[in-house]
Motif scaffolding. Sequence first.
Motif, mmCIF file in Angstrom:
data_model
loop_
_atom_site.group_PDB
_atom_site.id
_atom_site.type_symbol
_atom_site.label_atom_id
_atom_site.label_comp_id
_atom_site.label_asym_id
_atom_site.label_seq_id
_atom_site.Cartn_x
_atom_site.Cartn_y
_atom_site.Cartn_z
ATOM 1 N N SER A 174 0.829 -1.308 0.113
ATOM 2 C CA SER A 174 0.127 -0.262 0.052
ATOM 3 C C SER A 174 0.816 1.330 0.031
ATOM 4 C CB SER A 174 -0.825 -0.009 1.216
ATOM 5 O OG SER A 174 -0.066 -0.058 2.440
ATOM 6 N N LYS A 175 2.127 1.193 0.506
ATOM 7 C CA LYS A 175 2.921 2.372 0.734
ATOM 8 C C LYS A 175 3.566 2.695 -0.734
ATOM 9 C CE LYS A 175 5.622 3.025 4.148
ATOM 10 N NZ LYS A 175 5.344 4.276 4.942
ATOM 11 N N ALA A 176 3.946 1.357 -1.373
ATOM 12 C CA ALA A 176 4.303 1.820 -2.904
ATOM 13 C C ALA A 176 3.306 2.076 -3.617
ATOM 14 C CB ALA A 176 4.665 0.203 -3.280
ATOM 15 N N ARG A 177 2.174 1.723 -3.530
ATOM 16 C CA ARG A 177 0.982 2.307 -4.299
ATOM 17 C C ARG A 177 0.763 3.916 -3.978
ATOM 18 N NH1 ARG A 177 -2.668 -0.519 -2.499
ATOM 19 N NH2 ARG A 177 -2.328 -2.208 -3.927
ATOM 20 N N THR A 178 0.658 4.366 -2.600
ATOM 21 C CA THR A 178 0.713 5.727 -2.597
ATOM 22 C C THR A 178 1.844 6.441 -2.838
ATOM 23 O OG1 THR A 178 -0.349 4.851 -0.564
ATOM 24 C CG2 THR A 178 0.141 6.975 -0.571
ATOM 25 N N ALA A 179 3.002 6.101 -2.988
ATOM 26 C CA ALA A 179 3.868 6.864 -3.467
ATOM 27 C C ALA A 179 4.129 6.949 -4.856
ATOM 28 C CB ALA A 179 5.326 6.077 -3.017
ATOM 29 N N CYS A 180 3.690 5.892 -5.463
ATOM 30 C CA CYS A 180 3.347 5.929 -6.998
ATOM 31 C C CYS A 180 2.420 6.985 -7.619
ATOM 32 C CB CYS A 180 2.977 4.610 -7.426
ATOM 33 S SG CYS A 180 3.103 4.474 -9.273
ATOM 34 N N ILE A 181 1.489 7.041 -6.751
ATOM 35 C CA ILE A 181 0.264 8.056 -6.977
ATOM 36 C C ILE A 181 0.767 9.621 -6.469
ATOM 37 C CG2 ILE A 181 -1.948 9.121 -5.933
ATOM 38 C CD1 ILE A 181 -2.674 6.218 -5.417
ATOM 39 N N ALA A 182 1.664 9.788 -5.480
ATOM 40 C CA ALA A 182 2.442 11.027 -5.276
ATOM 41 C C ALA A 182 3.184 11.418 -6.463
ATOM 42 C CB ALA A 182 3.328 10.697 -4.104
ATOM 43 N N GLY A 183 4.238 10.469 -7.018
ATOM 44 C CA GLY A 183 5.042 10.659 -8.188
ATOM 45 C C GLY A 183 4.279 11.111 -9.440
ATOM 46 N N VAL A 184 2.909 10.653 -9.718
ATOM 47 C CA VAL A 184 2.073 10.900 -10.882
ATOM 48 C C VAL A 184 1.635 12.545 -10.465
ATOM 49 C CG1 VAL A 184 0.144 10.351 -12.142
ATOM 50 C CG2 VAL A 184 1.583 8.614 -11.471
ATOM 51 N N ASN A 185 1.370 12.673 -9.360
ATOM 52 C CA ASN A 185 0.847 13.974 -8.861
ATOM 53 C C ASN A 185 1.894 15.061 -9.294
ATOM 54 O OD1 ASN A 185 -1.789 13.007 -8.215
ATOM 55 N ND2 ASN A 185 -1.657 13.347 -6.261
ATOM 56 N N SER A 192 11.900 4.407 -8.453
ATOM 57 C CA SER A 192 12.162 3.889 -7.242
ATOM 58 C C SER A 192 11.292 2.975 -6.655
ATOM 59 C CB SER A 192 12.634 4.744 -6.241
ATOM 60 O OG SER A 192 11.392 5.956 -5.965
ATOM 61 N N ILE A 193 9.983 3.179 -6.651
ATOM 62 C CA ILE A 193 8.876 2.230 -6.295
ATOM 63 C C ILE A 193 8.834 1.128 -7.373
ATOM 64 C CG2 ILE A 193 6.446 2.058 -5.831
ATOM 65 C CD1 ILE A 193 8.098 3.765 -3.919
ATOM 66 N N ALA A 194 8.969 1.200 -8.649
ATOM 67 C CA ALA A 194 8.884 0.064 -9.482
ATOM 68 C C ALA A 194 10.383 -0.868 -9.271
ATOM 69 C CB ALA A 194 9.018 0.678 -10.964
ATOM 70 N N ASP A 195 11.274 -0.362 -8.867
ATOM 71 C CA ASP A 195 12.551 -0.953 -8.748
ATOM 72 C C ASP A 195 12.422 -1.799 -7.442
ATOM 73 O OD1 ASP A 195 13.772 -0.233 -11.022
ATOM 74 O OD2 ASP A 195 14.969 1.338 -10.059
ATOM 75 N N SER A 196 11.887 -1.284 -6.469
ATOM 76 C CA SER A 196 11.734 -1.934 -5.095
ATOM 77 C C SER A 196 10.549 -3.175 -5.015
ATOM 78 C CB SER A 196 11.328 -0.827 -3.895
ATOM 79 O OG SER A 196 10.104 -0.187 -4.466
ATOM 80 N N SER A 197 9.367 -2.804 -5.986
ATOM 81 C CA SER A 197 8.508 -3.822 -6.086
ATOM 82 C C SER A 197 8.968 -5.008 -6.864
ATOM 83 C CB SER A 197 7.246 -3.207 -6.600
ATOM 84 O OG SER A 197 7.527 -2.663 -7.996
ATOM 85 N N THR A 198 10.011 -4.705 -7.648
ATOM 86 C CA THR A 198 10.308 -5.729 -8.599
ATOM 87 C C THR A 198 11.225 -6.841 -7.675
ATOM 88 O OG1 THR A 198 10.264 -4.417 -10.568
ATOM 89 C CG2 THR A 198 11.467 -6.627 -10.636
ATOM 90 N N THR A 199 12.056 -5.953 -6.921
ATOM 91 C CA THR A 199 12.957 -6.825 -6.157
ATOM 92 C C THR A 199 12.224 -7.600 -5.004
ATOM 93 O OG1 THR A 199 14.552 -5.063 -6.364
ATOM 94 C CG2 THR A 199 14.913 -6.595 -4.634
ATOM 95 N N SER A 200 11.224 -7.057 -4.453
ATOM 96 C CA SER A 200 10.624 -7.807 -3.474
ATOM 97 C C SER A 200 9.813 -9.085 -4.108
ATOM 98 C CB SER A 200 9.529 -6.974 -2.460
ATOM 99 O OG SER A 200 8.734 -6.251 -3.742
#
Length: 239
Positions: A112-123, A182-190
């Motif tokens: 959920s934190k990764a999804r929220t951070a991605c929304i912040a980047g798009v904003n 950065s969020i995409a890289d962290s989600s791919t690694t996890s």
Amino acid sequence: MSNMVTEILAFILTTSGWVLISSTIPTDYWKVSSLDGTVITTATFWSNLWKTCVTDSTGVSNCKDFPSMLALDGYIQACRGLMITAVCLGFFGAVFALVGMKCTKIGGSDQSKARTACIAGVNFILSGLCSLSACSLYAHRITSEFFNPMFVAQKYELGVALFIGWAGSILCILGGVILCFSIADSSTTSHTGYAYRGATSASNVSSHPRGHAQPMSQRPPPEYSSSSRVQHFDKNAYV
């Protein structure tokens, strides 16, 4: 650790860009023009999104607010809307980034934190695009009037507010892209893992206690490979 440092860097870039974008709205010098005398400048004309002013050589300014929003030129109305939209998107982007960054204690699970951070980047990216469009539209109007030989009214030049707006837009777009990557890289690694294949399954484990042989009726038939079908007999087997 590297993803956390990248998120902090992206947050600093985007927040700095949002502050610069916000500071351009009340800034006076969106466009400026001067009338020079024989010795010193006699008058300086400048304008922004809200008023037009003239400053004489003594430093006294006389300003006139735009009388009606509906009577304004279309490009000024568009610039107002785009700049206000950019400020609002940047504000919500900063709030979402604080919630979605890994270094904060709020936001729930990592997904959920990764999804929220991605929304912040798009904003932040949208905020930078809105500000970039507003400053570019205003600058295009100034340059088109300045280089038009048929335009006989007062001609202006680019003011300092436009350059501040362009700088803030670039910072917001750059920081938003870094935050999303950065969020995409962290989600791919996890989600990367290794498949494990056990030597025996639970169904193959004998249920009989140790020391007791399994009945012949319950034993599985032997498995033969293609190479094991060839039986080895001695020389008297065919006699």
